[in-house]
Design a protein around this motif. Structure first.
Motif, short mmCIF file in Angstrom:
data_model
loop_
_atom_site.label_atom_id
_atom_site.label_comp_id
_atom_site.label_asym_id
_atom_site.label_seq_id
_atom_site.Cartn_x
_atom_site.Cartn_y
_atom_site.Cartn_z
N ALA A 3 0.84 -1.20 0.00
CA ALA A 3 0.00 0.00 0.00
C ALA A 3 0.88 1.24 0.00
O ALA A 3 2.03 1.19 0.42
CB ALA A 3 -0.89 0.00 1.24
N PRO A 4 0.35 2.39 -0.46
CA PRO A 4 1.14 3.62 -0.43
C PRO A 4 1.43 4.02 1.02
O PRO A 4 0.66 3.70 1.93
CB PRO A 4 0.25 4.65 -1.12
N PRO A 5 2.53 4.72 1.23
CA PRO A 5 2.90 5.12 2.58
C PRO A 5 2.06 6.29 3.07
O PRO A 5 1.40 6.97 2.28
CB PRO A 5 4.36 5.54 2.41
N PHE A 64 -5.50 7.19 -1.48
CA PHE A 64 -6.38 6.04 -1.41
C PHE A 64 -7.65 6.33 -2.16
O PHE A 64 -8.21 7.42 -2.08
CB PHE A 64 -6.68 5.69 0.05
N ARG A 65 -8.14 5.34 -2.88
CA ARG A 65 -9.38 5.44 -3.63
C ARG A 65 -10.53 5.77 -2.68
O ARG A 65 -10.64 5.22 -1.60
CB ARG A 65 -9.62 4.08 -4.29
N ASP A 66 -11.37 6.73 -3.09
CA ASP A 66 -12.59 7.10 -2.36
C ASP A 66 -12.33 7.71 -0.99
O ASP A 66 -13.17 7.62 -0.10
CB ASP A 66 -13.53 5.91 -2.21
N TYR A 158 -2.70 3.55 -11.64
CA TYR A 158 -3.25 2.71 -10.58
C TYR A 158 -3.42 3.52 -9.31
O TYR A 158 -2.64 4.42 -9.02
CB TYR A 158 -2.30 1.53 -10.29
N ASP A 159 -4.46 3.19 -8.54
CA ASP A 159 -4.60 3.72 -7.19
C ASP A 159 -4.93 2.57 -6.25
O ASP A 159 -5.30 1.48 -6.68
CB ASP A 159 -5.59 4.88 -7.10
N TYR A 160 -4.76 2.81 -4.96
CA TYR A 160 -4.90 1.74 -3.98
C TYR A 160 -6.30 1.73 -3.38
O TYR A 160 -6.78 2.74 -2.88
CB TYR A 160 -3.86 1.90 -2.87
N SER A 161 -6.97 0.59 -3.42
CA SER A 161 -8.31 0.44 -2.86
C SER A 161 -8.21 -0.05 -1.42
O SER A 161 -7.65 -1.11 -1.16
CB SER A 161 -9.11 -0.57 -3.69
N ALA A 164 -10.51 -3.33 -1.28
CA ALA A 164 -9.94 -4.55 -1.86
C ALA A 164 -8.52 -4.84 -1.38
O ALA A 164 -7.99 -5.91 -1.63
CB ALA A 164 -9.95 -4.44 -3.39
N HIS A 165 -7.90 -3.87 -0.70
CA HIS A 165 -6.52 -4.00 -0.21
C HIS A 165 -5.55 -4.35 -1.33
O HIS A 165 -4.70 -5.22 -1.20
CB HIS A 165 -6.43 -5.05 0.91
N LYS A 166 -5.71 -3.64 -2.46
CA LYS A 166 -4.79 -3.87 -3.57
C LYS A 166 -4.80 -2.66 -4.50
O LYS A 166 -5.70 -1.83 -4.46
CB LYS A 166 -5.16 -5.12 -4.34
#
Length: 173
Positions: A3-5, A64-66, A158-161, A164-166
Motif C-alpha cells: 500500500a502507499p505510505p 487512497f481510492r474514495d 493505478y490507485d490503492y483500494s 480490496a486491499h490492492k
C-alpha cells in the motif's frame, strides 16, 4: 506492491523505489519575516534544469481510492505549466500575484502546483525578496537537487483500494 505510505513517509518510499512524481507536483512555501522589518516578495521564477520526453513507467497515485482530504488553511496558489516553452508561476484563480509583504506576525503560504503531461522535467524555483536595503534571491529546490516530475498522459494508472486491499487500474473506478 505494498500500500502507499503515509504522507510523512512518502519521501523515503519514493527514494527506495526510485520513483518520480507524475503529473502534478505540489510545492508548499512558507514565508515569514524574522525581524522588525517587513519582507517584500517580488517574484517567483521557474527554472528548468532539464526537460526530456516523459518516462515510460506506470503511474501510481499516492492516495487512497474514495478518500477525501482538505483542511482549513488556504494558501496563495500559483500554477506552472512545465510543458510550456518558458514556464512561469501564474497566480491561480482570481488571486493576485506579486509583490507580497510578509512580516513576523503576518506570514504567507505559497502553494505552487507544477504540472507536466508530456515531459520529464527537473526544475526549481527562485524567490526574489527585499527587506530594507537588503535584497536576495532564494533558490527553492528538493534538498539541493531540482524537483523532478514526469508527465503521465497515456500511461497505465493505478490507485490503492482500501476495500480490496490492492492496487487497481485507475480506469476501473
Amino acid at each position: 506492491m505494498q500500500a502507499p505510505p503515509a504522507r510523512q513517509e512518502a519521501p523515503t518510499w519514493v527514494a527506495a523505489h526510485g520513483a518520480v512524481t507524475s503529473g502534478d507536483q505540489l510545492i508548499e512555501i512558507a514565508a515569514q519575516g524574522a525581524g522588525a522589518e517587513a519582507v517584500v516578495l517580488h517574484s517567483i521564477r521557474v527554472r528548468v534544469a532539464a526537460s526530456d520526453p516523459a518516462l515510460p513507467w506506470n503511474d501510481y497515485l499516492m492516495g487512497f481510492r474514495d478518500v477525501g482530504c482538505g483542511g482549513p488553511l488556504t494558501p496563495r496558489g500559483f500554477e506552472v505549466d512545465l510543458d510550456a516553452a518558458r514556464p512561469i508561476a501564474a497566480p491561480g484563480g482570481k488571486q493576485r500575484g506579486f509583490p507580497l509583504k510578509v512580516d513576523v506576525s503576518d506570514p504567507e503560504v505559497l502553494m505552487v502546483t507544477a504540472r507536466s503531461t508530456m515531459r520529464d522535467v527537473r526544475w526549481f524555483l527562485e524567490l526574489e525578496w527585499s527587506s530594507g536595503a537588503r535584497r536576495g534571491l532564494l533558490r527553492i529546490d528538493d534538498a539541493g537537487a531540482p524537483f523532478h516530475v514526469s508527465g503521465a498522459r497515456g500511461r497505465p494508472s493505478y490507485d490503492y483500494s482500501l476495500d480490496a486491499h490492492k492496487w487497481m487500474n485507475h480506469a476501473d473506478r
